[in-house]
Design an enzyme around this catalytic site. Structure first.
Site, PDB file in Angstrom:
ATOM      1  N   SER A 103      25.180  31.687  39.094  1.00 51.02           N
ATOM      2  CA  SER A 103      23.859  32.050  38.434  1.00 51.02           C
ATOM      3  C   SER A 103      23.494  33.487  38.919  1.00 51.02           C
ATOM      4  O   SER A 103      23.846  33.840  39.702  1.00 51.02           O
ATOM      5  CB  SER A 103      22.905  30.689  38.783  1.00 51.02           C
ATOM      6  N   ASP A 104      22.154  33.698  38.248  1.00 54.94           N
ATOM      7  CA  ASP A 104      21.710  35.048  38.724  1.00 54.94           C
ATOM      8  C   ASP A 104      20.386  34.688  39.531  1.00 54.94           C
ATOM      9  O   ASP A 104      19.361  35.283  39.307  1.00 54.94           O
ATOM     10  CB  ASP A 104      21.162  35.883  37.607  1.00 54.94           C
TER      11      ASP A 104
END
Length: 91
Positions: free
Chosen positions: A41-42
């Site tokens: 994920s970021d």
């Protein structure tokens, strides 16, 4: 994907926003080539306003839909990262 192709994908960020097309892409990829996937994920989502950040827990929970069996999830979450990033196996 052909047997000679070398494609890896991170699930999580590419599957946002959760529109029908991105969700279907994640489902199909998880079924077709789980050996080429890792979870990612970021987080903490730099560049997004605080009032518009995705719920990471909900995104992570979607993994049970994309990869309903535990063996596939283990591959995506544990085994593939060990291989891709050269992590040692836990003792």
């Amino acid at each position: 994907m052909g047997s000679e192709d070398r494609v890896e994908q991170s699930l999580g960020r590419p599957c946002r926003p959760m529109n029908g097309r991105s969700r279907r892409t994640c489902e199909l990829t998880s079924k077709a080539a789980p050996e080429r996937l890792v979870w990612g994920s970021d987080w903490p989502h730099p560049g997004l306003p605080d009032n518009n950040k995705p719920n990471d827990a909900l995104l992570f929970d979607l993994l049970t839909e994309w990869a309903p069996d535990e063996a596939t999830r283990n591959r995506i979450l544990v085994q593939n990262p060990e291989v891709f990033y050269g992590f040692g196996k836990p003792a």
